[in-house]
Design an enzyme around this catalytic site. Structure first.
Site, PDB file in Angstrom:
ATOM      1  N   ASP A 332       0.778  -1.128   0.254  1.00 16.13           N
ATOM      2  CA  ASP A 332      -0.013  -0.283   0.483  1.00 16.13           C
ATOM      3  C   ASP A 332       0.408   1.584   0.395  1.00 16.13           C
ATOM      4  O   ASP A 332       1.750   1.359   0.219  1.00 16.13           O
ATOM      5  CB  ASP A 332      -0.896  -0.063   1.115  1.00 16.13           C
ATOM      6  CG  ASP A 332      -2.080   1.214   1.769  1.00 16.13           C
ATOM      7  OD1 ASP A 332      -2.713   1.241   0.231  1.00 16.13           O
ATOM      8  OD2 ASP A 332      -2.034   2.210   2.769  1.00 16.13           O
ATOM      9  N   GLU A 361       1.870  -0.528  -4.735  1.00 12.29           N
ATOM     10  CA  GLU A 361       0.505   0.813  -5.416  1.00 12.29           C
ATOM     11  C   GLU A 361       1.675   1.891  -5.269  1.00 12.29           C
ATOM     12  O   GLU A 361       1.251   2.563  -4.800  1.00 12.29           O
ATOM     13  CB  GLU A 361       0.125   0.497  -4.251  1.00 12.29           C
ATOM     14  CG  GLU A 361      -1.323   1.445  -4.171  1.00 12.29           C
ATOM     15  CD  GLU A 361      -2.504   2.288  -3.277  1.00 12.29           C
ATOM     16  OE1 GLU A 361      -3.677   3.231  -4.537  1.00 12.29           O
ATOM     17  OE2 GLU A 361      -1.448   2.569  -2.532  1.00 12.29           O
ATOM     18  N   ASP A 428     -10.441   2.172  -4.657  1.00 12.01           N
ATOM     19  CA  ASP A 428     -10.149   3.427  -4.907  1.00 12.01           C
ATOM     20  C   ASP A 428     -10.400   4.084  -5.715  1.00 12.01           C
ATOM     21  O   ASP A 428     -10.494   5.098  -5.888  1.00 12.01           O
ATOM     22  CB  ASP A 428      -8.699   3.745  -4.553  1.00 12.01           C
ATOM     23  CG  ASP A 428      -8.523   3.518  -3.567  1.00 12.01           C
ATOM     24  OD1 ASP A 428      -8.445   2.945  -2.428  1.00 12.01           O
ATOM     25  OD2 ASP A 428      -6.783   2.859  -3.034  1.00 12.01           O
TER      26      ASP A 428
HETATM   27  C1  ARE Z   1     -11.367   8.486   3.616  1.00 11.57           C
HETATM   28  C2  ARE Z   1     -12.593   8.633   3.080  1.00 11.57           C
HETATM   29  C3  ARE Z   1     -11.655   9.896   1.877  1.00 11.57           C
HETATM   30  C4  ARE Z   1     -11.649  10.454   2.839  1.00 11.57           C
HETATM   31  C5  ARE Z   1     -10.047  10.730   3.283  1.00 11.57           C
HETATM   32  C6  ARE Z   1     -10.466  11.464   3.956  1.00 11.57           C
HETATM   33  O1  ARE Z   1     -12.885   6.977   2.655  1.00 11.57           O
HETATM   34  O2  ARE Z   1     -13.397   9.785   1.405  1.00 11.57           O
HETATM   35  O3  ARE Z   1     -11.050  11.891   1.445  1.00 11.57           O
HETATM   36  O4  ARE Z   1     -10.390   9.123   4.458  1.00 11.57           O
HETATM   37  O5  ARE Z   1      -8.369  11.291   5.283  1.00 11.57           O
HETATM   38  C7  ARE Z   1      -7.509   4.280   3.379  1.00 11.57           C
HETATM   39  C8  ARE Z   1      -9.161   3.596   2.821  1.00 11.57           C
HETATM   40  C9  ARE Z   1      -9.804   5.051   2.146  1.00 11.57           C
HETATM   41  C10 ARE Z   1      -9.328   5.988   3.288  1.00 11.57           C
HETATM   42  C11 ARE Z   1      -8.268   7.205   3.688  1.00 11.57           C
HETATM   43  C12 ARE Z   1      -7.881   7.924   4.793  1.00 11.57           C
HETATM   44  O6  ARE Z   1      -8.386   2.802   1.753  1.00 11.57           O
HETATM   45  O7  ARE Z   1     -10.777   4.636   2.565  1.00 11.57           O
HETATM   46  O8  ARE Z   1     -10.253   7.309   2.966  1.00 11.57           O
HETATM   47  O9  ARE Z   1      -7.285   4.440   4.292  1.00 11.57           O
HETATM   48  O10 ARE Z   1      -7.895   7.411   5.590  1.00 11.57           O
HETATM   49  C13 ARE Z   1      -2.727   8.447  -3.122  1.00 11.57           C
HETATM   50  C14 ARE Z   1      -1.833   7.287  -2.818  1.00 11.57           C
HETATM   51  C15 ARE Z   1      -2.030   6.111  -2.907  1.00 11.57           C
HETATM   52  C16 ARE Z   1      -3.371   5.434  -2.468  1.00 11.57           C
HETATM   53  C17 ARE Z   1      -4.652   6.994  -2.525  1.00 11.57           C
HETATM   54  C18 ARE Z   1      -6.071   6.787  -1.500  1.00 11.57           C
HETATM   55  O11 ARE Z   1      -0.982   7.479  -3.685  1.00 11.57           O
HETATM   56  O12 ARE Z   1      -1.593   5.236  -2.322  1.00 11.57           O
HETATM   57  O13 ARE Z   1      -4.430   7.553  -2.388  1.00 11.57           O
HETATM   58  N1  ARE Z   1      -4.404   4.826  -1.911  1.00 11.57           N
HETATM   59  C19 ARE Z   1      -4.106   3.204  -0.875  1.00 11.57           C
HETATM   60  C20 ARE Z   1      -5.221   2.505  -0.489  1.00 11.57           C
HETATM   61  C21 ARE Z   1      -6.373   3.588   0.389  1.00 11.57           C
HETATM   62  C22 ARE Z   1      -6.620   3.602   1.263  1.00 11.57           C
HETATM   63  C23 ARE Z   1      -4.615   4.293   1.773  1.00 11.57           C
HETATM   64  C24 ARE Z   1      -3.631   4.257   0.918  1.00 11.57           C
HETATM   65  C25 ARE Z   1      -4.410   4.188   2.544  1.00 11.57           C
HETATM   66  O14 ARE Z   1      -5.330   2.157  -1.320  1.00 11.57           O
HETATM   67  O15 ARE Z   1      -7.658   2.184  -0.088  1.00 11.57           O
HETATM   68  O16 ARE Z   1      -6.725   4.127   1.643  1.00 11.57           O
HETATM   69  O17 ARE Z   1      -3.505   3.592   3.105  1.00 11.57           O
HETATM   70  C26 ARE Z   1      -3.792   9.967  -8.348  1.00 11.57           C
HETATM   71  C27 ARE Z   1      -2.804   9.837  -7.402  1.00 11.57           C
HETATM   72  C28 ARE Z   1      -2.317   9.202  -6.715  1.00 11.57           C
HETATM   73  C29 ARE Z   1      -3.575   9.145  -5.239  1.00 11.57           C
HETATM   74  C30 ARE Z   1      -5.043   8.511  -6.676  1.00 11.57           C
HETATM   75  C31 ARE Z   1      -6.315   8.617  -5.652  1.00 11.57           C
HETATM   76  O18 ARE Z   1      -4.252   9.542  -9.519  1.00 11.57           O
HETATM   77  O19 ARE Z   1      -1.830  10.200  -8.133  1.00 11.57           O
HETATM   78  O20 ARE Z   1      -1.394   9.357  -5.951  1.00 11.57           O
HETATM   79  O21 ARE Z   1      -3.218   7.807  -5.079  1.00 11.57           O
HETATM   80  O22 ARE Z   1      -5.108   9.781  -6.937  1.00 11.57           O
HETATM   81  O23 ARE Z   1      -7.047   9.825  -4.880  1.00 11.57           O
END
Ligand code: ARE
Length: 591
Positions: A332, A361, A428
């Site tokens: 992640d 990821e 996501d």
């Molecule tokens: C929760 C709510 C959201 C709210 C957020 C506020 O659901 O609606 O906006 O809180 O803080 C996990 C949960 C989410 C949770 C989050 C925080 O699954 O539901 O959100 O924790 O508590 C970037 C990162 C990438 C990340 C995405 C989300 O680079 O690593 O953002 N993805 C991973 C997982 C997620 C997980 C986390 C990380 C945290 O897959 O599920 O979220 O552990 C662009 C950018 C990317 C960016 C992408 C998406 O294209 O280039 O870098 O990814 O958009 O935003």
């Protein structure tokens, strides 16, 4: 010649050993370059020093090229006899010839000038230990992503008060529906029947939230996990776990200790605290108390530069492999942990399970993580957004589709391309079906997914074209009661067909493809996949408003909106071609 368009380096994905014998060499040029030759030889044999020595190398034309939007990508594969290679390029435009060396661009006279000391491109030695190797099984795998809380509750009789009744409507993030490993285990026959051979599970370690990205205890997993993996293996299904090592949850014991003891805690350096003592408040971390995931103060950032942290998580992964026999790990926020950490983890895990699949990821160009000593591949979000963009923006003609696919497959080494984790949606993003609310376009995109190099993954519910917007709407409960309807059974059958084809046809899994121009329609996407025996499969997508009369011939493998030789609007056709114009040798040379 447009010099600014020309680029080559003896590093990155431009010049690398594909295996112990083969060296892949790629060159970018502008469209003004019409022909390219490579001069190559052994460094101790071939060379022109001071213009006195003779070049003993070979001169060969590079015949294969891919079209990118503003550049051409020339590619060739050499087999250096002594594992070393010295080379330079000869570039022809209309009327000009330039020689391209490490030194830069030279004319023929400059190249042959007496007394000149030339620096060629050089690969000093193709050391086997440095070859980027990725697990072979991944290219054969069809992944199914499961968000555990919402897939299947296998033990509803054990529900506690905070578990809500399973329902198919919108959900909220804080709600729990009791989906569990037992539910997944019970659905293994369903997945097997669909043709799935790999499950990617969102986090299952103890955590506070329903998504479990805020780990409390990395060692606590439902003891039934071992049974699930074992039974999955018996069905020929691999299992990949989600590892959250960029940050933890606020209840992770070392963080609790730090909050309690401050700087005196033995775990003080396990995190990235900026201000001691840490002020006792709940707020986002823009205030500079400590670093966290995306300012979420309930997700403090782990210091993966710290030796103890590295050792701790190496052991955690080791135990997941030893205790549960998992086959892959998805990291992640895979680009915010330290490179040192990833290199160490890879080395450690490879000693225990050499064919473990390590997936990062990363949503962007992930070159620095895909050099062979960190991840095997990344989640192919650029492909996802590229496909989406093409279907969304009707002003793009089919060459834009070609450029986009070529861009995605010239970013990394072929070993990585071969195991790229291809997806069209995830927990996501909004769901694929949500983007156009149109089943025909939905299947066109799935046809692309299942015919691209790499390893395709569908998100649970895709087989019944489930709808759902962005997080949390994409995490609705799987509506098991609706799965049996005739409509859904037809949808499942279509996905099953694509999966079956992917497994049956080597060409669909192959790295090799090209874009012929047999149809004049500006939005008729056409590409040919080729296997190493030269067998070809043609994919046609009518993304225009007009009907397209399709040329005769070939065995139809998958078709939608196609009848009597006419591909209707939003139609898809996948056919086995009768004739083969390619031969195996050309293919291995990177067609
Ligand atoms: C929760 C709510 C959201 C709210 C957020 C506020 O659901 O609606 O906006 O809180 O803080 C996990 C949960 C989410 C949770 C989050 C925080 O699954 O539901 O959100 O924790 O508590 C970037 C990162 C990438 C990340 C995405 C989300 O680079 O690593 O953002 N993805 C991973 C997982 C997620 C997980 C986390 C990380 C945290 O897959 O599920 O979220 O552990 C662009 C950018 C990317 C960016 C992408 C998406 O294209 O280039 O870098 O990814 O958009 O935003």
């Amino acid at each position: 010649m447009d010099f600014t368009g020309v680029y080559h380096r003896t590093s990155e994905q431009m010049s690398y050993a594909q295996n112990e014998n083969e060296l892949v060499i790629n060159l970018k040029t502008g469209y003004d370059v019409k022909q390219v030759f490579i001069h190559h030889g052994d460094p101790y044999d071939a060379g022109i020093l001071g213009g006195n020595e003779v070049w003993h190398g070979k001169r060969e034309e590079i015949c294969f090229k891919k079209r990118l939007r503003h550049q051409l990508w020339w590619t060739t594969t050499l087999t250096p006899e002594y594992k070393r290679c010295k080379y330079y390029f000869e570039l022809h435009t209309d009327g000009e010839v330039w020689y391209y060396l490490e030194d830069g661009f030279l004319t023929k006279e400059q190249l042959n000038m007496k007394g000149r000391i030339l620096q060629f491109f050089i690969v000093p030695w193709m050391n086997p230990a440095d070859v980027c190797r990725t697990p072979a099984w991944v290219n054969d795998t069809i992944w199914y992503q499961i968000f555990p809380d919402r897939f299947c509750n296998g033990t509803p009789e054990l529900n506690t008060g905070d578990i809500r009744t399973w329902q198919s409507g919108p959900v909220r993030n804080e709600e729990r529906y009791g989906g569990n490993l037992e539910g997944i285990r019970k659905k293994l026959p369903y997945l097997k029947e669909l043709g799935i051979t790999g499950i990617y599970l969102n986090p299952i370690m103890e955590a506070e939230s329903n998504h479990k990205y805020d780990t409390k205890d990395y060692t606590k997993i439902d003891p039934d996990f071992g049974r699930l993996v074992q039974e999955a293996h018996e069905q020929g299904i691999k299992v990949m776990a989600d590892a959250v090592f960029n940050h933890c949850g606020r209840r992770f014991a070392p963080w609790v200790d730090v909050l309690e003891k401050g700087e005196a805690s033995p775990y003080a350096d396990w995190f990235m605290v900026q201000k001691w003592p840490i002020p006792d408040k709940q707020a986002d971390t823009r205030d500079g108390r400590f670093y966290s995931f995306a300012f979420a103060d309930w997700m403090p950032k782990l210091n993966t530069n710290n030796e103890e942290v590295i050792t701790y998580f190496c052991k955690i992964c080791e135990d997941w492999i030893r205790d549960y026999d998992i086959d892959g790990i998805r990291f992640d926020v895979g680009n915010e942990v330290s490179h040192r950490f990833l290199k160490r983890i890879r080395e450690h895990l490879h000693r225990i399970k050499p064919d473990i699949y390590l997936l990062g990821e990363i949503w962007h160009d992930a070159g620095p993580w895909l050099q062979g000593d960190e991840y095997d591949s990344v989640m192919n979000y650029p492909l996802m957004s590229g496909i989406h963009e093409y279907f969304l923006d009707k002003s793009l003609d089919k060459s834009e589709f070609e450029y986009m696919i070529n861009r995605c497959y010239t970013m990394y080494m072929q070993q990585n391309n071969n195991v790229m984790f291809n997806l069209l949606d995830s927990h996501d993003t909004e769901r694929l079906m949500n983007r156009f609310h149109d089943l025909d376009i939905f299947y066109q995109q799935l046809a692309v997914l299942f015919t691209m190099p790499g390893s395709p993954c569908i998100y649970y519910g895709t087989e019944i074209a489930m709808e759902g917007g962005f997080d949390p709407d994409c995490r609705r409960c799987m509506p098991w009661e609706e799965v049996g309807t005739e409509e859904n059974q037809n949808r499942i059958e279509a996905v099953r067909t694509l999966i079956r084809l992917r497994k049956q046809e080597k060409a669909l899994r192959s790295l090799y493809f090209h874009f012929p121009e047999e149809y004049p329609q500006r939005r008729c996407v056409e590409y040919i996949k080729i296997d190493s025996q030269g067998r070809e499969i043609e994919v046609l997508l009518n993304c225009s408003e007009e009907k397209i009369k399709v040329k005769e011939g070939g065995e139809i493998l998958f078709a939608r909106n196609f009848s009597e030789g006419v591909l209707e609007r939003n139609g898809t056709l996948v056919r086995r071609k009768k004739t083969s114009i390619w031969n195996t040798e050309d293919m291995e040379n990177g067609a």
